[in-house]
Design a protein around this motif. Structure first.
Motif, short mmCIF file in Angstrom:
data_model
loop_
_atom_site.label_atom_id
_atom_site.label_comp_id
_atom_site.label_asym_id
_atom_site.label_seq_id
_atom_site.Cartn_x
_atom_site.Cartn_y
_atom_site.Cartn_z
N GLU A 101 0.84 -1.21 0.00
CA GLU A 101 0.00 0.00 0.00
C GLU A 101 0.87 1.26 0.00
N LEU A 102 2.02 1.19 0.67
CA LEU A 102 2.93 2.33 0.73
C LEU A 102 3.76 2.48 -0.55
N GLY A 103 3.71 1.46 -1.41
CA GLY A 103 4.39 1.57 -2.70
C GLY A 103 5.64 0.75 -2.87
N VAL A 104 5.91 -0.20 -1.95
CA VAL A 104 7.10 -1.03 -2.10
C VAL A 104 7.03 -1.76 -3.45
N ASP A 105 8.18 -1.93 -4.08
CA ASP A 105 8.21 -2.57 -5.39
C ASP A 105 8.24 -4.09 -5.30
N ASP A 106 8.80 -4.60 -4.22
CA ASP A 106 8.86 -6.05 -4.05
C ASP A 106 9.07 -6.37 -2.57
N PHE A 107 8.76 -7.58 -2.18
CA PHE A 107 8.88 -8.02 -0.79
C PHE A 107 9.51 -9.40 -0.80
N ILE A 108 10.58 -9.58 -0.06
CA ILE A 108 11.27 -10.86 0.00
C ILE A 108 11.37 -11.31 1.45
N ALA A 109 10.94 -12.52 1.72
CA ALA A 109 10.98 -13.06 3.08
C ALA A 109 12.38 -13.62 3.37
N LYS A 110 12.83 -13.41 4.62
CA LYS A 110 14.06 -14.03 5.08
C LYS A 110 13.71 -15.40 5.63
N PRO A 111 14.57 -16.39 5.51
CA PRO A 111 15.83 -16.33 4.78
C PRO A 111 15.55 -16.31 3.27
N PHE A 112 16.38 -15.58 2.53
CA PHE A 112 16.13 -15.43 1.10
C PHE A 112 17.14 -16.24 0.29
N ASN A 113 16.74 -16.55 -0.92
CA ASN A 113 17.61 -17.23 -1.87
C ASN A 113 18.40 -16.16 -2.61
N PRO A 114 19.73 -16.15 -2.52
CA PRO A 114 20.54 -15.10 -3.15
C PRO A 114 20.28 -14.95 -4.65
N ASN A 115 20.10 -16.06 -5.37
CA ASN A 115 19.85 -15.98 -6.81
C ASN A 115 18.50 -15.33 -7.12
N GLU A 116 17.49 -15.66 -6.31
CA GLU A 116 16.17 -15.06 -6.49
C GLU A 116 16.24 -13.55 -6.22
#
Length: 122
Positions: free
Chosen positions: A98-113
């Motif tokens: 809603e605030l305008g973030v372009d993407d959201f990634i959950a930790k732990p994250f995959n470095p390639n993704e």
């Protein structure tokens, strides 16, 4: 414009996350700057003018959501990726979008993704 022209700011208080992101992104040729709290980030963003900001949601002094709001209100061209262990909390994710973030990634994250998502914006 190649990757060496692109600036990425990492906003996180967790040293391990910062080191992992720095390693991944520097290897790709991005210029990296770090802010460990929300106040420092807000002060530095206008001088650095990063192309992309990766911010944790939970950071000291100002939340990642406040950072997203600040960037999207003042710097329309800066892309923002939120990073959080709160990935499963729908309200936080919803509010970030809603605030305008372009993407959201959950930790732990995959470095390639993570890299693929960043490259999509830059």
């Amino acid at each position: 414009m190649n990757t060496s022209d692109k600036k990425i700011m990492i906003i996180d208080h967790d040293d391990m996350t910062i080191e992992i992101l720095k390693f991944i992104l520097k290897r790709e040729g991005y210029k990296i700057s770090i802010a460990k709290d929300g106040i420092n980030a807000v002060v530095r963003i206008p001088t650095i003018m990063p192309d992309l900001v990766i911010t944790n949601i939970i950071i000291p002094l100002k939340s990642g959501l406040e950072i997203i709001s600040y960037i999207k209100q003042n710097f329309k061209d800066i892309r923002v990726v939120a990073l959080s262990a709160l990935g499963e909390e729908e309200n936080t994710v919803e509010e970030a979008f809603e605030l305008g973030v372009d993407d959201f990634i959950a930790k732990p994250f995959n470095p390639n993704e993570l890299l693929l998502r960043i490259k999509r914006f830059l």
